[in-house]
Write a protein that holds these residues in place. Structure first.
Motif, PDB file in Angstrom:
ATOM      1  N   ALA A 166       0.866  -1.779  -0.034  1.00 17.32           N
ATOM      2  CA  ALA A 166      -0.320   0.227  -0.583  1.00 17.32           C
ATOM      3  C   ALA A 166       1.000   1.573  -0.064  1.00 17.32           C
ATOM      4  O   ALA A 166       0.417   1.678  -0.374  1.00 17.32           O
ATOM      5  N   GLY A 167       2.398   1.005   0.715  1.00 14.42           N
ATOM      6  CA  GLY A 167       3.209   2.234   0.821  1.00 14.42           C
ATOM      7  C   GLY A 167       3.389   2.667  -1.020  1.00 14.42           C
ATOM      8  O   GLY A 167       4.015   3.988  -1.070  1.00 14.42           O
ATOM      9  N   ALA A 168       2.970   1.966  -1.902  1.00 16.05           N
ATOM     10  CA  ALA A 168       3.490   2.362  -3.007  1.00 16.05           C
ATOM     11  C   ALA A 168       2.398   3.959  -3.166  1.00 16.05           C
ATOM     12  O   ALA A 168       2.925   3.850  -4.438  1.00 16.05           O
ATOM     13  N   LEU A 169       1.342   4.062  -3.198  1.00 14.52           N
ATOM     14  CA  LEU A 169       1.018   5.002  -2.880  1.00 14.52           C
ATOM     15  C   LEU A 169       1.725   6.109  -3.077  1.00 14.52           C
ATOM     16  O   LEU A 169       1.647   6.852  -3.637  1.00 14.52           O
ATOM     17  N   LEU A 170       2.964   6.087  -1.776  1.00 14.60           N
ATOM     18  CA  LEU A 170       3.847   7.468  -2.447  1.00 14.60           C
ATOM     19  C   LEU A 170       4.544   7.465  -3.037  1.00 14.60           C
ATOM     20  O   LEU A 170       4.514   8.613  -4.139  1.00 14.60           O
ATOM     21  N   LEU A 171       4.887   6.547  -3.978  1.00 14.75           N
ATOM     22  CA  LEU A 171       5.798   6.262  -5.177  1.00 14.75           C
ATOM     23  C   LEU A 171       4.986   6.970  -6.438  1.00 14.75           C
ATOM     24  O   LEU A 171       5.018   7.664  -6.610  1.00 14.75           O
ATOM     25  N   GLY A 172       3.764   6.698  -6.099  1.00 20.96           N
ATOM     26  CA  GLY A 172       2.727   7.026  -7.010  1.00 20.96           C
ATOM     27  C   GLY A 172       2.308   8.935  -7.553  1.00 20.96           C
ATOM     28  O   GLY A 172       2.815   9.493  -7.910  1.00 20.96           O
ATOM     29  N   ALA A 173       2.830   9.243  -5.968  1.00 22.69           N
ATOM     30  CA  ALA A 173       2.221  10.951  -5.222  1.00 22.69           C
ATOM     31  C   ALA A 173       3.416  11.177  -6.171  1.00 22.69           C
ATOM     32  O   ALA A 173       3.335  12.134  -6.626  1.00 22.69           O
ATOM     33  N   THR A 174       4.954  10.678  -6.043  1.00 25.62           N
ATOM     34  CA  THR A 174       6.345  11.085  -6.297  1.00 25.62           C
ATOM     35  C   THR A 174       6.254  10.910  -7.597  1.00 25.62           C
ATOM     36  O   THR A 174       6.847  12.328  -8.108  1.00 25.62           O
TER      37      THR A 174
END
Length: 459
Positions: A33-41
């Motif tokens: 779920a932390g991949a959401l931060l990669l999407g924001a980046t």
């Protein structure tokens, strides 16, 4: 469709009189779920959008399920999450969070997953500079190389007064019969010899090369390209080039001298050089014998090789006595004594280049840049670029979202473990997609800060 999970239950003893039972029947749950931060980046720096612009897709739009940008995002984010093999994507193509990042919750055609499997991604990796009948996706290597430099330049609001470019070569061991494989005596294995260029933590170049070459082969061309691109944006920036003795070549130093680039390189020692600092070595030995601790002296002098250099150059010799023996070291530089003293130049400026080796370790150990098992060098270069883009993405997350947290200096592997590997349940309704992350996740505060900062950067 996703593979049907077994209804088998696994028992793990008892706790407080209750049987512990586990099973793979949780439904739409992700471990990333932390991949959401990669999407924001990615939205903040537009990485996959700009990366996709380096590719040409000659497939018929009416007959494809996954566009190039989706394929690139899936591959780069997958590497950042720790999935280095294409075969991993036969399961990842059903991951609900990766589908959210791709903006594609369901396939347009029946029988397809929202994301691509290993075969489709393999065709992307086998793309060529020019499209063919059987390879409809092509890529522009020059555009990809330029993108790395643009991604370094863009975050700076104003040009810095000076920057230091570090270059180094490393081994990329091979375990098959890939194109361009050669046995390297120093590394004692068949390998490639990729060339890396960094500016601090920023990756500017990752060039795959055969290993039957000098470590500095092609360095002039790479540095010339990078410097030319930097100076188009920052015409007055002062550039310092750093490298170990493998890059101490007259052609590279002469190019620097002719193009307003300063340099400091390691210089391999020889009998003539050691003789130049004989008095300093004797003084260091006497001090070390008297104190029982290592001792060092420095000497600044002008020196020229017998044949290989076309002019004399400034040398700083370190005369060190440690553990009962001499340890002389030398560097050559274009910087003048009036600008920087020899000892400071060696200890504070030249030795700082060693930090680059940690960046290479991140690329190879955390992001699998050494997984070059394709048959051709062209495909392996593209694999290296995929891993390098994953590094750039995580580096941007660290720079933008984690700057005020305890992870501001964390490695890519630590960021993945602490902030990306989060279990969550994904539910969909008519109006929202809810990703319910683990309540016991220990790094919620850092996650919330990263979310806020990335949101501001992408606004």
């Amino acid at each position: 469709m996703p593979t049907e999970c077994s209804a088998e239950k696994f028992e793990f003893g008892e706790v407080s009189g209750r049987v512990v039972v586990a099973g793979f029947d949780g439904g739409a749950i992700t471990s990333d779920a932390g991949a959401l931060l990669l999407g924001a980046t990615d939205r903040a720096i537009r990485l996959t959008e700009r990366f996709a612009a380096c590719f040409t897709d000659r497939r018929s739009p009416d007959h494809i399920e996954h566009d190039v940008r989706t394929l690139l995002l899936q591959r780069v984010v997958g590497i950042a999450l720790g999935y280095e093999d294409l075969i991993d994507h036969d399961q990842l193509r059903h991951d609900p969070v990766l589908a959210v990042l791709a903006g594609k919750l369901a396939a347009r055609r029946s029988g397809c997953a929202p994301l691509a499997g290993k075969s489709t991604l393999n065709r992307l990796e086998l793309s060529r500079a020019d499209a063919t009948r059987y390879h409809r996706i092509s890529h522009d290597p020059a555009a990809i190389e330029a993108l790395f430099v643009d991604l370094f330049l863009d975050p700076h609001r104003k040009p810095p007064a000076q920057i230091a470019l570090d270059l180094d070569a490393t081994d990329d061991p091979l375990h098959g019969h890939q194109e361009g494989r050669f046995f390297h005596g120093y590394y004692d294995c068949f390998c490639y010899l990729p060339l890396y260029v960094f500016c601090g933590r920023h990756l500017l170049a990752a060039k795959l090369r055969r290993s039957n070459i000098d470590a500095a082969a092609g360095a002039v061309e790479e540095i010339a390209r990078i410097v030319r691109q930097i100076r188009r944006r920052w015409p007055r920036v002062r550039i310092l080039l750093r490298g170990d003795s493998g890059f101490c070549r007259d052609t590279l130093m002469s190019w620097c001298e002719a193009n307003r680039v300063d340099y400091v390189f390691g210089l391999a020692r020889n009998a003539r050089l050691v003789a130049e600092i004989g008095a300093e070595l004797a003084a260091a030995e006497a001090e070390s014998t008297a104190t029982g601790r290592p001792a060092r002296r420095f000497r600044d002098f002008i020196w020229q090789t017998l044949e290989s250099w076309d002019r004399p150059r400034r040398i700083i010799g370190k005369a060190e006595w440690t553990q009962g023996e001499a340890n002389p070291r030398f560097i050559v530089t274009s910087l003048k004594p009036a600008e920087v003293a020899g000892q400071y130049l060696y200890e504070a400026i030249y030795c700082a280049r060693g930090e680059m080796e940690n960046r290479i370790k991140e690329c190879q150990l955390d992001l699998f840049a050494d997984r070059t098992s394709a048959a051709t060098m062209r495909a392996n270069q593209l694999r290296l670029w995929f891993a390098s883009m994953a590094y750039v993405l995580l580096c941007a997350l660290r720079r933008i979202g984690l700057v005020h947290t305890q992870f501001a200096q964390a490695t890519c592997g630590t960021i993945r473990l602490k902030l990306l590997k989060i279990g969550a349940q994904v539910t969909r309704s008519a109006r929202r997609i809810r990703i319910a992350m683990a309540s016991a996740h220990p790094w919620q505060y850092e996650f919330s800060i990263a979310h806020a900062l990335l949101g501001n950067a992408g606004a």
